[in-house]
Design a protein around this motif. Structure first.
Motif, short mmCIF file in Angstrom:
data_model
loop_
_atom_site.label_atom_id
_atom_site.label_comp_id
_atom_site.label_asym_id
_atom_site.label_seq_id
_atom_site.Cartn_x
_atom_site.Cartn_y
_atom_site.Cartn_z
N SER A 79 27.98 44.97 37.57
CA SER A 79 27.96 43.52 37.39
C SER A 79 28.81 42.83 38.45
O SER A 79 28.44 41.78 39.00
CB SER A 79 28.46 43.18 35.99
OG SER A 79 28.73 41.81 35.86
N LEU A 80 29.94 43.42 38.77
CA LEU A 80 30.85 42.84 39.74
C LEU A 80 30.21 42.82 41.13
O LEU A 80 30.14 41.77 41.79
CB LEU A 80 32.16 43.63 39.74
CG LEU A 80 33.35 43.15 40.56
CD1 LEU A 80 34.64 43.80 40.05
CD2 LEU A 80 33.21 43.45 42.05
N MET A 81 29.75 43.97 41.57
CA MET A 81 29.21 44.04 42.94
C MET A 81 27.95 43.20 43.10
O MET A 81 27.64 42.75 44.20
CB MET A 81 28.95 45.49 43.33
CG MET A 81 30.22 46.29 43.61
SD MET A 81 31.33 45.55 44.84
CE MET A 81 30.35 45.74 46.34
N ARG B 153 29.45 43.37 50.95
CA ARG B 153 29.60 44.55 50.09
C ARG B 153 30.15 45.77 50.81
O ARG B 153 30.93 46.53 50.25
CB ARG B 153 28.26 44.89 49.44
CG ARG B 153 27.89 43.89 48.35
CD ARG B 153 26.54 44.17 47.71
NE ARG B 153 26.16 43.00 46.91
CZ ARG B 153 24.95 42.80 46.40
NH1 ARG B 153 23.98 43.69 46.62
NH2 ARG B 153 24.69 41.72 45.69
N ALA B 154 29.74 45.96 52.05
CA ALA B 154 30.15 47.17 52.76
C ALA B 154 31.65 47.19 53.05
O ALA B 154 32.24 48.27 53.17
CB ALA B 154 29.37 47.29 54.08
N VAL B 155 32.25 46.03 53.14
CA VAL B 155 33.67 45.98 53.53
C VAL B 155 34.60 45.51 52.42
O VAL B 155 35.82 45.53 52.58
CB VAL B 155 33.86 45.06 54.76
CG1 VAL B 155 33.17 45.66 55.98
CG2 VAL B 155 33.34 43.66 54.47
N GLY C 121 36.48 47.09 41.00
CA GLY C 121 37.16 46.35 39.93
C GLY C 121 38.62 46.75 39.83
O GLY C 121 39.51 45.90 39.66
N TYR C 122 38.88 48.04 39.95
CA TYR C 122 40.27 48.51 39.90
C TYR C 122 41.03 48.06 41.14
O TYR C 122 42.17 47.59 41.05
CB TYR C 122 40.31 50.03 39.77
CG TYR C 122 41.72 50.57 39.62
CD1 TYR C 122 42.38 50.51 38.41
CD2 TYR C 122 42.37 51.14 40.71
CE1 TYR C 122 43.68 50.99 38.28
CE2 TYR C 122 43.67 51.63 40.58
CZ TYR C 122 44.32 51.55 39.36
OH TYR C 122 45.60 52.02 39.25
N ALA C 123 40.39 48.18 42.29
CA ALA C 123 41.03 47.75 43.53
C ALA C 123 41.35 46.26 43.50
O ALA C 123 42.38 45.82 44.00
CB ALA C 123 40.12 48.07 44.73
N LEU C 124 40.46 45.50 42.87
CA LEU C 124 40.67 44.05 42.76
C LEU C 124 41.93 43.76 41.97
O LEU C 124 42.75 42.92 42.36
CB LEU C 124 39.45 43.42 42.09
CG LEU C 124 39.48 41.91 41.81
CD1 LEU C 124 39.61 41.12 43.11
CD2 LEU C 124 38.22 41.49 41.05
N ARG C 125 42.10 44.49 40.86
CA ARG C 125 43.29 44.26 40.03
C ARG C 125 44.56 44.69 40.76
O ARG C 125 45.56 43.96 40.74
CB ARG C 125 43.16 45.02 38.71
CG ARG C 125 44.38 44.88 37.83
CD ARG C 125 44.18 45.58 36.51
NE ARG C 125 45.37 45.50 35.67
CZ ARG C 125 46.41 46.33 35.77
NH1 ARG C 125 46.39 47.28 36.67
NH2 ARG C 125 47.45 46.21 34.97
N LEU D 14 33.19 35.72 42.63
CA LEU D 14 33.49 36.48 41.41
C LEU D 14 33.98 35.60 40.26
O LEU D 14 33.83 35.97 39.10
CB LEU D 14 34.53 37.57 41.70
CG LEU D 14 34.04 38.70 42.60
CD1 LEU D 14 35.15 39.71 42.82
CD2 LEU D 14 32.83 39.39 41.96
N TRP D 15 34.55 34.47 40.58
CA TRP D 15 35.02 33.64 39.46
C TRP D 15 34.32 32.29 39.39
O TRP D 15 34.27 31.68 38.34
CB TRP D 15 36.54 33.45 39.51
CG TRP D 15 37.09 32.64 40.65
CD1 TRP D 15 37.42 33.10 41.88
CD2 TRP D 15 37.39 31.24 40.66
NE1 TRP D 15 37.91 32.08 42.65
CE2 TRP D 15 37.91 30.93 41.93
CE3 TRP D 15 37.28 30.21 39.71
CZ2 TRP D 15 38.31 29.64 42.29
CZ3 TRP D 15 37.68 28.93 40.06
CH2 TRP D 15 38.19 28.65 41.35
N GLN D 16 33.74 31.82 40.53
CA GLN D 16 33.09 30.52 40.49
C GLN D 16 31.64 30.61 40.04
O GLN D 16 31.13 29.68 39.43
CB GLN D 16 33.18 29.85 41.86
CG GLN D 16 34.61 29.47 42.24
CD GLN D 16 34.70 28.80 43.59
OE1 GLN D 16 33.79 28.89 44.40
NE2 GLN D 16 35.82 28.14 43.84
#
Lengths: 156, 156
Positions: A124-126, A134-136, B20-24, B144-146
């Motif tokens: 869902s995130l990607m 996406r690649a970077v 998702g983990y990297a984002l956090r 991701l948030w907008q």
DNA sequence: TATTGTTATACTCTATAACTATA
DNA sequence: TATAGTTATAGAGTATAACAATA
């Protein structure tokens, strides 16, 4: 006032142009979504991440998990305690002071549910990340916490 | 044990491959760094962001700030109260129930320090983002948030 | 009826200090 | 001396419910 929303002048939002602010909002939004996925499983985010670390590294100690996931030793104790009380994790003494952690059979079942939630969340995130990013995207995020801050980062 | 670090086998870390983990982790690391920059100014992150919102939109109400920054009304009350007690923000009744917020002269001075901290932080952050990711990084985060979550995001 | 501001309250994550027992 | 685990405690952010005053 039937159209108060339409006619409300948009506020200036200089924060939205700041990567640091966007990073925080994006993280908060994704965490909220992920936590909703974990609710039916009865886990919180930190519990799920610890379960995954144990599944990946059977016998790992609390302190090693803490260092890898940036969770204080003091906060690992009650966290692992809850997982043990639920019969998901077993502690076995490695030496006089360290406990090796492993998943019980119930823990293995639980981790399967966690992984399904993680997969759904990551997909869902990607899907929301623009194709050309996406690649970077992952490398950029990992660079922000894995790389040491540039010299004199607080003076930059 | 003189080389316990060198000889310690690296743990498997499947979390590090998850956006998702990297984002956090990235968000947590950047917030920790930014909060350190704010310490000498005597502000916390949410206080600094509210000050910036008021500076950008003089006369804005607490509720409007809350909606823009995703801060609950209930949490805005003590937050703005602290800024008012410090003489940085002034409240003026707009109608019987709304307060328009503006910066005092001390608040204007404070916002200058905040902006300097923000500029330094954003520079330091983007310096760690790989060059090839910089052009698309902000858009990806904002998406991701907008953007509304994809339909049936929780079932994706 | 809906909205603004407010108070009270609770939960999660995080952070530090201090203690024990072990290495 | 350093480390592992633990307990206690506190701070910060966030969340909901309820209330009075006002639109």
């Amino acid at each position: 006032m039937f159209n108060s929303i339409l006619y409300k002048k948009p506020m200036k939002d200089s924060l939205a142009t700041l990567p640091g602010y966007a990073l925080r909002r994006a993280s908060a939004a994704m965490m909220a979504e992920f936590n909703q996925r974990l609710v039916p499983l009865g886990f919180r985010f930190t519990e799920a991440s610890v379960l995954m670390a144990i599944a990946d590294n059977p016998g790992i100690t609390q302190s090693d998990i803490g260092r890898a996931l940036d969770i204080q030793r003091a906060n690992m104790a009650p966290l692992v305690g809850r997982l043990e009380d639920r019969g998901l994790v077993a502690r076995a003494r490695v030496d006089g002071r360290s406990h090796g952690l492993t998943l019980t059979s119930a823990g293995v079942q639980a981790i399967n549910g966690v992984r399904a939630a993680v997969d759904a969340h990551e997909t869902s995130l990607m899907a929301r990340v623009p194709v050309q990013a996406r690649a970077v995207f992952l490398d950029a995020l990992n660079a922000l916490w894995q790389e040491p801050a540039a010299q004199s980062s607080l003076a930059a």
